[in-house]
Design a protein around this motif. Sequence first.
Motif, PDB file in Angstrom:
ATOM      1  N   LYS A 270       0.809  -1.223   0.000  1.00  7.71           N
ATOM      2  CA  LYS A 270       0.000   0.000   0.000  1.00  7.71           C
ATOM      3  C   LYS A 270       0.842   1.273   0.000  1.00  7.71           C
ATOM      4  CE  LYS A 270      -3.621  -2.220   2.684  1.00  7.71           C
ATOM      5  NZ  LYS A 270      -4.187  -2.341   4.042  1.00  7.71           N
ATOM      6  N   THR A 271       1.957   1.267   0.734  1.00  5.42           N
ATOM      7  CA  THR A 271       2.700   2.514   0.977  1.00  5.42           C
ATOM      8  C   THR A 271       4.057   2.594   0.285  1.00  5.42           C
ATOM      9  OG1 THR A 271       3.819   1.633   2.933  1.00  5.42           O
ATOM     10  CG2 THR A 271       1.650   2.680   3.273  1.00  5.42           C
TER      11      THR A 271
ATOM     12  N   THR B 253      10.855   7.010  -2.798  1.00  9.74           N
ATOM     13  CA  THR B 253      11.782   8.135  -2.675  1.00  9.74           C
ATOM     14  C   THR B 253      13.243   7.691  -2.595  1.00  9.74           C
ATOM     15  OG1 THR B 253      11.720   8.152  -0.247  1.00  9.74           O
ATOM     16  CG2 THR B 253      10.036   9.459  -1.407  1.00  9.74           C
ATOM     17  N   GLY B 254      13.471   6.412  -2.283  1.00 15.86           N
ATOM     18  CA  GLY B 254      14.836   5.931  -2.119  1.00 15.86           C
ATOM     19  C   GLY B 254      15.475   6.380  -0.822  1.00 15.86           C
ATOM     20  N   GLN B 255      14.652   6.729   0.168  1.00 13.03           N
ATOM     21  CA  GLN B 255      15.141   7.235   1.455  1.00 13.03           C
ATOM     22  C   GLN B 255      14.662   6.340   2.603  1.00 13.03           C
ATOM     23  OE1 GLN B 255      17.089  10.111   1.625  1.00 13.03           O
ATOM     24  NE2 GLN B 255      17.042   9.957  -0.604  1.00 13.03           N
TER      25      GLN B 255
END
Length: 144
Positions: free
Chosen positions: A55-56, A122-124
């Motif tokens: 979902k996220t 976001t790759g974070q």
Amino acid sequence: MEQFIQQHSIITEIPVAWGEMDALNHVNNVVYFRYFETARIDFFSQINMMDDLAKTSIGPVLSETHARYKRPVTFPDTLLVSVSISDIQQDRFVMHYRIFSKAQQAVTTTGTANVVMFNFKTGQKATLTPELLDALKQHAEPSE
């Protein structure tokens, strides 16, 4: 074995496959990381982390993993792999694995994994949600 089962709230049962043995006639060291992975994904599914990931796009990644081999495992055998949690922080936690051999009636292997939450969009790094934090605390080792 009953004591092992009573001490751990989440256990994954894994049969040892013939093909997991190496030339020295015991389970190859690399295979234990697959056992850990199977138990880890089972644990994540049971606490709904995999649903949250879908979902996220926020989910777990490993930053480090470790194994300690105490006894060799051979085919045939069935292993019980337990998972517990410690060192819960805002964006990470540590998973502890214990592998119990039904054939040997003993813990054969222990391991840990440092897990960091990650936003795949976001790759974070990401923070643990309150729901996930509560679920992890339910499976925390007694020292927590």
